[in-house]
Design a protein around this motif. Structure first.
Motif, PDB file in Angstrom:
ATOM      1  N   VAL A  29     -21.364  33.553  59.896  1.00 39.03           N
ATOM      2  CA  VAL A  29     -22.750  33.852  60.242  1.00 39.03           C
ATOM      3  C   VAL A  29     -23.391  32.547  60.691  1.00 39.03           C
ATOM      4  CG1 VAL A  29     -24.961  34.773  59.444  1.00 39.03           C
ATOM      5  CG2 VAL A  29     -22.838  35.689  58.495  1.00 39.03           C
ATOM      6  N   GLU A  30     -23.873  32.533  61.932  1.00 37.28           N
ATOM      7  CA  GLU A  30     -24.535  31.323  62.438  1.00 37.28           C
ATOM      8  C   GLU A  30     -25.988  31.309  61.967  1.00 37.28           C
ATOM      9  OE1 GLU A  30     -22.893  29.057  64.099  1.00 37.28           O
ATOM     10  OE2 GLU A  30     -21.110  30.149  64.780  1.00 37.28           O
ATOM     11  N   ARG A  31     -26.568  30.116  61.963  1.00 37.06           N
ATOM     12  CA  ARG A  31     -27.982  29.978  61.590  1.00 37.06           C
ATOM     13  C   ARG A  31     -28.870  30.832  62.488  1.00 37.06           C
ATOM     14  NH1 ARG A  31     -27.309  25.058  58.580  1.00 37.06           N
ATOM     15  NH2 ARG A  31     -25.125  24.690  59.062  1.00 37.06           N
ATOM     16  N   GLY A  32     -29.714  31.612  61.866  1.00 37.30           N
ATOM     17  CA  GLY A  32     -30.669  32.419  62.616  1.00 37.30           C
ATOM     18  C   GLY A  32     -30.158  33.788  63.039  1.00 37.30           C
ATOM     19  N   GLU A  33     -28.881  34.029  62.821  1.00 34.69           N
ATOM     20  CA  GLU A  33     -28.310  35.307  63.262  1.00 34.69           C
ATOM     21  C   GLU A  33     -28.637  36.460  62.322  1.00 34.69           C
ATOM     22  OE1 GLU A  33     -24.224  35.419  65.765  1.00 34.69           O
ATOM     23  OE2 GLU A  33     -24.002  34.668  63.731  1.00 34.69           O
ATOM     24  N   LEU A  34     -28.540  37.666  62.910  1.00 41.08           N
ATOM     25  CA  LEU A  34     -28.488  38.898  62.126  1.00 41.08           C
ATOM     26  C   LEU A  34     -27.097  39.466  62.372  1.00 41.08           C
ATOM     27  CD1 LEU A  34     -29.428  41.421  60.599  1.00 41.08           C
ATOM     28  CD2 LEU A  34     -30.780  42.067  62.557  1.00 41.08           C
ATOM     29  N   VAL A  35     -26.278  39.484  61.329  1.00 37.95           N
ATOM     30  CA  VAL A  35     -24.893  39.943  61.441  1.00 37.95           C
ATOM     31  C   VAL A  35     -24.695  41.169  60.559  1.00 37.95           C
ATOM     32  CG1 VAL A  35     -22.484  39.337  60.968  1.00 37.95           C
ATOM     33  CG2 VAL A  35     -23.980  37.665  62.050  1.00 37.95           C
ATOM     34  N   THR A  36     -24.004  42.154  61.101  1.00 34.34           N
ATOM     35  CA  THR A  36     -23.790  43.401  60.365  1.00 34.34           C
ATOM     36  C   THR A  36     -22.321  43.593  60.026  1.00 34.34           C
ATOM     37  OG1 THR A  36     -25.653  44.440  61.475  1.00 34.34           O
ATOM     38  CG2 THR A  36     -24.053  45.913  60.466  1.00 34.34           C
ATOM     39  N   LEU A  37     -22.109  44.085  58.835  1.00 36.28           N
ATOM     40  CA  LEU A  37     -20.780  44.485  58.385  1.00 36.28           C
ATOM     41  C   LEU A  37     -20.816  46.005  58.323  1.00 36.28           C
ATOM     42  CD1 LEU A  37     -18.464  42.670  57.397  1.00 36.28           C
ATOM     43  CD2 LEU A  37     -19.352  42.928  55.090  1.00 36.28           C
ATOM     44  N   LEU A  38     -20.005  46.601  59.194  1.00 38.71           N
ATOM     45  CA  LEU A  38     -20.042  48.054  59.321  1.00 38.71           C
ATOM     46  C   LEU A  38     -18.733  48.628  58.785  1.00 38.71           C
ATOM     47  CD1 LEU A  38     -21.989  50.087  60.814  1.00 38.71           C
ATOM     48  CD2 LEU A  38     -20.445  49.879  62.753  1.00 38.71           C
ATOM     49  N   GLY A  39     -18.824  49.744  58.100  1.00 37.25           N
ATOM     50  CA  GLY A  39     -17.593  50.344  57.605  1.00 37.25           C
ATOM     51  C   GLY A  39     -17.858  51.632  56.862  1.00 37.25           C
ATOM     52  N   ALA A  40     -16.819  52.452  56.751  1.00 37.84           N
ATOM     53  CA  ALA A  40     -16.961  53.733  56.060  1.00 37.84           C
ATOM     54  C   ALA A  40     -16.979  53.512  54.542  1.00 37.84           C
ATOM     55  CB  ALA A  40     -15.799  54.639  56.455  1.00 37.84           C
ATOM     56  N   ASN A  41     -17.155  54.575  53.797  1.00 39.05           N
ATOM     57  CA  ASN A  41     -17.087  54.503  52.343  1.00 39.05           C
ATOM     58  C   ASN A  41     -15.756  53.918  51.910  1.00 39.05           C
ATOM     59  OD1 ASN A  41     -19.531  55.630  51.282  1.00 39.05           O
ATOM     60  ND2 ASN A  41     -18.891  57.582  52.121  1.00 39.05           N
ATOM     61  N   GLY A  42     -15.835  52.955  50.989  1.00 41.79           N
ATOM     62  CA  GLY A  42     -14.605  52.401  50.439  1.00 41.79           C
ATOM     63  C   GLY A  42     -13.937  51.346  51.298  1.00 41.79           C
ATOM     64  N   ALA A  43     -14.543  50.970  52.394  1.00 43.09           N
ATOM     65  CA  ALA A  43     -13.942  49.982  53.304  1.00 43.09           C
ATOM     66  C   ALA A  43     -13.908  48.577  52.702  1.00 43.09           C
ATOM     67  CB  ALA A  43     -14.698  49.953  54.629  1.00 43.09           C
ATOM     68  N   GLY A  44     -14.822  48.329  51.746  1.00 41.97           N
ATOM     69  CA  GLY A  44     -14.854  47.012  51.108  1.00 41.97           C
ATOM     70  C   GLY A  44     -16.120  46.222  51.393  1.00 41.97           C
ATOM     71  N   LYS A  45     -17.137  46.911  51.887  1.00 41.46           N
ATOM     72  CA  LYS A  45     -18.397  46.236  52.233  1.00 41.46           C
ATOM     73  C   LYS A  45     -19.079  45.657  50.994  1.00 41.46           C
ATOM     74  CE  LYS A  45     -20.230  49.925  54.010  1.00 41.46           C
ATOM     75  NZ  LYS A  45     -19.203  50.902  53.626  1.00 41.46           N
ATOM     76  N   SER A  46     -19.242  46.490  49.982  1.00 40.05           N
ATOM     77  CA  SER A  46     -19.919  46.013  48.767  1.00 40.05           C
ATOM     78  C   SER A  46     -19.092  44.943  48.065  1.00 40.05           C
ATOM     79  CB  SER A  46     -20.175  47.170  47.796  1.00 40.05           C
ATOM     80  OG  SER A  46     -20.988  48.133  48.402  1.00 40.05           O
ATOM     81  N   THR A  47     -17.801  45.097  48.109  1.00 38.06           N
ATOM     82  CA  THR A  47     -16.914  44.093  47.506  1.00 38.06           C
ATOM     83  C   THR A  47     -17.114  42.744  48.197  1.00 38.06           C
ATOM     84  OG1 THR A  47     -15.299  45.806  46.962  1.00 38.06           O
ATOM     85  CG2 THR A  47     -14.500  43.535  46.993  1.00 38.06           C
ATOM     86  N   THR A  48     -17.219  42.765  49.526  1.00 40.01           N
ATOM     87  CA  THR A  48     -17.467  41.533  50.274  1.00 40.01           C
ATOM     88  C   THR A  48     -18.783  40.890  49.825  1.00 40.01           C
ATOM     89  OG1 THR A  48     -16.288  42.448  52.185  1.00 40.01           O
ATOM     90  CG2 THR A  48     -17.745  40.576  52.604  1.00 40.01           C
ATOM     91  N   MET A  49     -19.837  41.703  49.729  1.00 42.37           N
ATOM     92  CA  MET A  49     -21.146  41.191  49.305  1.00 42.37           C
ATOM     93  C   MET A  49     -21.077  40.589  47.907  1.00 42.37           C
ATOM     94  SD  MET A  49     -23.248  41.537  51.679  1.00 42.37           S
ATOM     95  CE  MET A  49     -24.730  42.336  52.209  1.00 42.37           C
ATOM     96  N   ARG A  50     -20.428  41.315  47.007  1.00 44.85           N
ATOM     97  CA  ARG A  50     -20.330  40.827  45.619  1.00 44.85           C
ATOM     98  C   ARG A  50     -19.562  39.516  45.547  1.00 44.85           C
ATOM     99  NH1 ARG A  50     -17.930  45.953  43.568  1.00 44.85           N
ATOM    100  NH2 ARG A  50     -19.526  47.365  44.321  1.00 44.85           N
ATOM    101  N   ALA A  51     -18.530  39.396  46.355  1.00 47.30           N
ATOM    102  CA  ALA A  51     -17.751  38.152  46.357  1.00 47.30           C
ATOM    103  C   ALA A  51     -18.594  37.000  46.914  1.00 47.30           C
ATOM    104  CB  ALA A  51     -16.473  38.335  47.168  1.00 47.30           C
ATOM    105  N   LEU A  52     -19.377  37.285  47.949  1.00 44.04           N
ATOM    106  CA  LEU A  52     -20.218  36.240  48.534  1.00 44.04           C
ATOM    107  C   LEU A  52     -21.318  35.813  47.567  1.00 44.04           C
ATOM    108  CD1 LEU A  52     -20.559  37.518  52.232  1.00 44.04           C
ATOM    109  CD2 LEU A  52     -19.055  35.722  51.342  1.00 44.04           C
ATOM    110  N   SER A  53     -21.797  36.766  46.778  1.00 48.52           N
ATOM    111  CA  SER A  53     -22.854  36.471  45.798  1.00 48.52           C
ATOM    112  C   SER A  53     -22.317  35.747  44.574  1.00 48.52           C
ATOM    113  CB  SER A  53     -23.526  37.763  45.327  1.00 48.52           C
ATOM    114  OG  SER A  53     -24.163  38.398  46.392  1.00 48.52           O
ATOM    115  N   GLY A  54     -20.999  35.762  44.398  1.00 47.26           N
ATOM    116  CA  GLY A  54     -20.420  35.109  43.233  1.00 47.26           C
ATOM    117  C   GLY A  54     -20.253  36.040  42.051  1.00 47.26           C
ATOM    118  N   LEU A  55     -20.302  37.335  42.302  1.00 45.98           N
ATOM    119  CA  LEU A  55     -20.177  38.310  41.209  1.00 45.98           C
ATOM    120  C   LEU A  55     -18.731  38.759  41.022  1.00 45.98           C
ATOM    121  CD1 LEU A  55     -23.349  40.412  42.068  1.00 45.98           C
ATOM    122  CD2 LEU A  55     -23.130  38.606  40.353  1.00 45.98           C
TER     123      LEU A  55
END
Ligand code: ATP
Length: 242
Positions: A29-55
């Motif tokens: 993600v570059e400075r100032g960007e709006l970046v989207t992670l798109l995917g169906a149920n179970g694709a791993g979107k929330s897992t990615t977020m949790r890992a980035l948050s340190g959870l």
């Protein structure tokens, strides 16, 4: 020399016990960007977020934020650096008022002065006039859309340098979804870098700079929002066309 991206994720592998949810995800993600992670149920979107948050810990891979390796940094320390995830819509504190919920947002990242706090609060109330009208209402009695606004407002009180939003449109009526996306664009236009997780492909892709498509724990496609919106395979899988 080129400036490093604000966020750079390399070959991230994350699992739950023996179950592997992410198989080597890389994104930036570059400075100032709006970046989207798109995917169906179970694709791993929330897992990615949790890992980035340190959870969630990484099994392998690397997360670099603003040139600094944060792969093993604790969640609250990431917040102090400005890596802030908004709670999901229903994640507001139901027994607390709007004002109290917003104040919880500054808890992990305190303001240097009363004035800085007031300015920030005024900005959040400008973005979400509805929250200003309902300062004393308890979170749990608000509508789904209002709770989502409160969740985003609370994250903004932590002055994110990277704001992460996990499916802000979930469960909301079309009119409210429009409104939430408009505000997300506005927050980005005013300078906050955003990583957005969405299933609502049409809305997200039409507003995003770039997107990553995640399928069963892997990035299968990436491009500008416009390019992906026009991609026949994306149309077929995520936009219900063709
Ligand atoms: P959704 O939009 O449905 O939330 P998602 O793209 O966010 O989907 P994740 O929630 O990240 O997907 O799930 C990715 C994979 O990890 C799925 O196969 C899911 O079953 C698995 N998973 C998620 N959470 C856990 C958990 N706590 N324990 C075990 N497996 C999990």
């Amino acid at each position: 020399e080129r400036e490093s991206p604000l966020l750079e994720v390399t070959d991230m592998i994350v699992g739950y016990g023996r179950i592997r949810a992410l198989h080597g995800v890389s994104l930036r993600v570059e400075r100032g960007e709006l970046v989207t992670l798109l995917g169906a149920n179970g694709a791993g979107k929330s897992t990615t977020m949790r890992a980035l948050s340190g959870l969630l810990p990484l099994t392998a891979g690397r997360i670099v934020f603003d040139g600094r390796d944060i792969t093993r940094m604790k969640a609250h320390e990431r917040v102090k650096l400005g890596v802030v995830q908004a709670p999901e819509g229903r994640g507001v504190f139901p027994g607390m008022t709007v004002q109290e919920n917003l104040d919880m947002g500054c808890y992990a990242r305190k303001f240097e002065s009363k004035q800085a706090y007031t300015e920030r609060l005024d900005w959040v109330f400008d973005l979400f006039p509805r929250l200003a009208e309902r300062r004393t209402q308890v979170g749990g009695t608000m509508s789904g859309g209002e709770q989502q606004m409160l969740a985003i407002g609370r994250a903004l009180m932590a002055r994110p340098r990277l704001l992460m939003l996990d499916e802000p449109s979930m469960g909301l009526a079309p009119m409210v979804i429009q409104q939430i996306f408009r505000i997300i664009s506005e927050i980005n236009a005013q300078g906050t870098t955003i990583l957005l997780v969405e299933q609502n492909a049409q809305q997200a892709l039409s507003r995003t700079d770039r997107a990553y498509i995640l399928e069963t724990g892997e990035v299968t496609k990436t491009g500008t929002g416009a390019a992906l919106l026009a991609d026949p395979a994306v149309k077929h899988a995520y936009l219900g066309v063709g």
